[in-house]
Design an enzyme around this catalytic site. Structure first.
Site, mmCIF file in Angstrom:
data_model
loop_
_atom_site.group_PDB
_atom_site.id
_atom_site.type_symbol
_atom_site.label_atom_id
_atom_site.label_comp_id
_atom_site.label_asym_id
_atom_site.label_seq_id
_atom_site.Cartn_x
_atom_site.Cartn_y
_atom_site.Cartn_z
ATOM 1 C CB CYS A 171 12.376 -23.747 3.899
ATOM 2 S SG CYS A 171 11.772 -22.025 4.074
ATOM 3 C CB CYS A 213 6.068 -37.523 4.064
ATOM 4 S SG CYS A 213 6.241 -38.578 5.417
ATOM 5 C CB CYS A 269 15.623 -20.480 4.986
ATOM 6 S SG CYS A 269 15.370 -21.933 5.697
ATOM 7 C CB CYS A 292 10.268 -22.724 7.787
ATOM 8 S SG CYS A 292 12.129 -23.087 7.832
ATOM 9 C CB CYS A 300 13.496 -18.772 7.637
ATOM 10 S SG CYS A 300 12.218 -19.384 6.464
HETATM 11 FE FE FE Z 1 12.795 -21.632 5.994
#
Ligand code: FE
Length: 167
Positions: free
Chosen positions: A127, A150, A130, A78, A81
């Protein structure tokens, strides 16, 4: 025990349940994640494109993004984060113009929710750490999962695997 005391205790428990009940359910609503990134963080650490995708659920252009053609070995995390999302072994060429994966690294990688924007019913991928928006998942992927995650390249960062020289 006196009748009044019993009434008082029962009332107290009822009060606690009434007050605490909504708190318990509030813990599980959308937007509550292991880490909370504050507005300052989002605005200062991320580029405008990253902010638009991760925070505003935007979509980057197909075929004009960093990772859709990337075939290097490594992991995708991510961009907000650092949570580990996808392994390059889970990536495949979907032809969509966005980086596509048939599976995630772990059950702590992403969460999903129904997205009914733009007059479509899709499954949004966020995510799990976060809550940043990453993309969508569809049911037209390859075996063994049949899934196509995707993703937006700009919502992720790629870390190339280190290879050590033999001998
Ligand atoms: Fe994240």
């Amino acid at each position: 025990m006196e009748y009044n005391k019993i009434i008082a205790i029962v009332s107290l428990f009822t009060m606690i349940l009434i007050l605490y009940g909504p708190l318990v359910s509030a813990i599980k609503v959308d937007g509550d994640y292991p880490i909370e990134l504050f507005d300052d963080f989002w605005e200062e650490k991320l580029t405008d494109t990253q902010y638009d995708i991760l925070k505003e659920s935007g979509t980057e252009p197909a075929f004009n993004n960093e990772y859709y053609k990337n075939k290097e070995e490594g992991i995708y995390v991510c961009a907000a984060c650092g949570n580990q999302l996808f392994d390059s072994e889970q990536k495949y060429s979907s032809g969509s113009g966005w980086p596509s994966y048939y599976d995630v690294i772990s059950d702590k990688s992403v969460v999903t929710r129904t997205d009914e924007s733009l007059g479509m019913q899709r499954t949004e991928v966020l995510c799990a750490n976060c809550g940043g928006h990453l993309g969508h998942v569809f049911n037209d992927g390859p075996e063994p999962t049949g899934l196509r995650y995707c993703m937006n390249s700009a919502a992720m960062k790629f870390y190339k695997s280190a290879h050590f020289a033999q001998g």
